[in-house]
Design an enzyme around this catalytic site. Structure first.
Site, short mmCIF file in Angstrom:
data_model
loop_
_atom_site.label_atom_id
_atom_site.label_comp_id
_atom_site.label_asym_id
_atom_site.label_seq_id
_atom_site.Cartn_x
_atom_site.Cartn_y
_atom_site.Cartn_z
N MET A 5 -42.07 28.39 -16.11
CA MET A 5 -40.65 28.57 -16.25
C MET A 5 -40.40 28.74 -17.81
SD MET A 5 -41.71 26.15 -14.07
CE MET A 5 -41.33 24.53 -14.43
N CYS A 49 -32.22 28.82 -16.23
CA CYS A 49 -33.42 29.54 -16.11
C CYS A 49 -33.85 30.21 -17.45
CB CYS A 49 -33.38 30.50 -14.95
SG CYS A 49 -34.81 31.65 -14.68
#
Length: 394
Positions: free
Chosen positions: A318, A104
């Site tokens: 993201m 992430c």
């Protein structure tokens, strides 16, 4: 009937970029959860509140979106020239599994801050005032990330005036460097372009034959042209997330793309690998209004990008996909590069549902293979709550 009391586990709830998650020190976890496996996964699923057939995470710490159903485990690194090991788990909302296949990028912005505050970085590396350079080993993808964390009076500086579209309030800027973000010959999926091409003709049921760029940089990503799949690139979440048929088509595109990238051996495997690859569609610049009501002008961006995460259109972008965008934009002839106008570039400003973001990357050819040494972007992070998370012993 007697029931066991809840487990009480030290934890920190943090925002990193446009995501948030529950952070743990490895040695604070119960002994049975200090190693990978079913028991660790069951514990973290219960922390988040998954699986939740109501898709609300009412009985857990998750936020019932791909951006807020996340866990992080950190420990001191025994790897040379690194401070902290960073393991990321993307928790499914409605299914009982955690995807450990990727990173992430947004929560990466919080890793350095947590590591400093929780004693995972040697005190000698933390200035009284200035910037602490935290060397992170990203354990999921076996890559180095460097976080530049602002320090004031020996402590992490979280407040500031840096604004990040997709985050409501300003905070201190944290610059993140993703070192050698593309997979090498030993990495998952092979080289930066796993098919050997910067663009491929790609056949997908319900879409037909479309042009696509398959790239391993930041996170495995499939880029397609918005026009080829019936979109403009200016869409907000409702236009896709409220269309059940569209979501099924995107999942088919993702599954067939994973097969073409060599990430899975059989199309059925895609169902248990939801975090990767990502799907993103691009278009030349155009005016639109972001989800906050802020106008985005075509003249202020180089390209439009919308990306899917865990089966839904992401509300912003993201961080790992931003690395893929910057890298693909730097390579002439990719779908992203052509949508941005083509040619050579070392940075790109792209428009996403919540606004804009700039990411830089320098790509070059070495022995006929494209490579990128570093991708850079700025994020922010802060602690939302710290203490203990309670977990029923079931």
């Amino acid at each position: 009937m007697t029931f066991a009391p809840q487990l009480k586990i030290p934890a920190t709830y943090m925002r990193g970029g446009t995501s948030k998650g529950v952070f743990f020190k490895l040695d604070d976890l119960p002994e049975f959860a200090q190693k990978p496996g079913v028991e660790r996964d069951r514990l973290l699923l219960r922390v988040i509140g998954s699986p939740d057939p109501y898709a609300k995470h009412t009985d857990g710490m998750g936020g019932a979106t791909s951006s807020t159903s996340k866990t992080v485990i950190l420990s001191r690194s025994d790897k040379a020239n690194h401070d902290v090991d960073y393991l990321f788990g993307q928790v499914s909302i409605d299914k009982p599994f955690i995807d450990w296949s990727g990173n992430c990028g947004n929560l990466t912005a919080a890793v350095g801050s947590f590591a400093i505050t929780n004693g995972l970085v040697d005190a000698s590396r933390i200035p009284k005032n200035g910037t602490a350079v935290v060397r992170i080993w990203q354990a999921n993808i076996q890559k180095t990330i460097v976080a530049h964390v602002p320090i004031t009076n020996g402590s992490v500086q979280e407040t500031g005036d840096f604004e990040l579209d997709g985050v409501t309030f300003p905070a201190a800027e944290v610059q993140i460097e993703f070192m050698d973000p593309a997979s090498d010959e030993d990495g998952e999926g092979g080289a930066m372009f796993p098919t050997g091409n910067v663009v491929d003709s790609f056949e997908v049921p319900n879409f037909g034959t479309i042009q696509a760029t398959f790239i391993n940089a930041g996170i495995p990503t499939i880029f397609v042209n918005a026009a080829d799949i019936g979109y403009t690139g200016t869409e907000l979440q409702g236009a896709i997330n409220e269309d059940a048929e569209a979501l099924l088509k995107f999942e088919a595109l993702r599954a067939y793309g994973a097969l073409k990238m060599g990430l899975i051996n059989d199309i059925e495997e895609a169902a248990s690998r939801q975090h990767t690859p990502k799907i993103a569609f691009v278009a030349p610049p155009a005016n639109y209004v972001s989800s906050s009501g802020k106008p985005v002008r075509a003249g202020d961006i180089d390209v439009l990008v919308r990306a899917m995460s865990m089966g839904k259109l992401h509300h912003a972008m993201m961080g790992t996909a931003a690395v893929a965008i910057g890298t693909a934009a730097a390579v002439p002839g990719t779908v992203v590069n052509l949508a941005a106008g083509g040619g050579d570039r070392e940075a790109v400003v792209f428009g996403h549902p919540s606004g804009t973001l700039r990411v830089g990357a320098v790509a070059k050819q070495v022995n006929g293979q494209w490579t990128v040494t570093k991708a850079i972007m700025s994020r922010s992070a802060r602690v939302l709550m710290e203490g203990w998370v309670r977990v029923p012993q079931d």
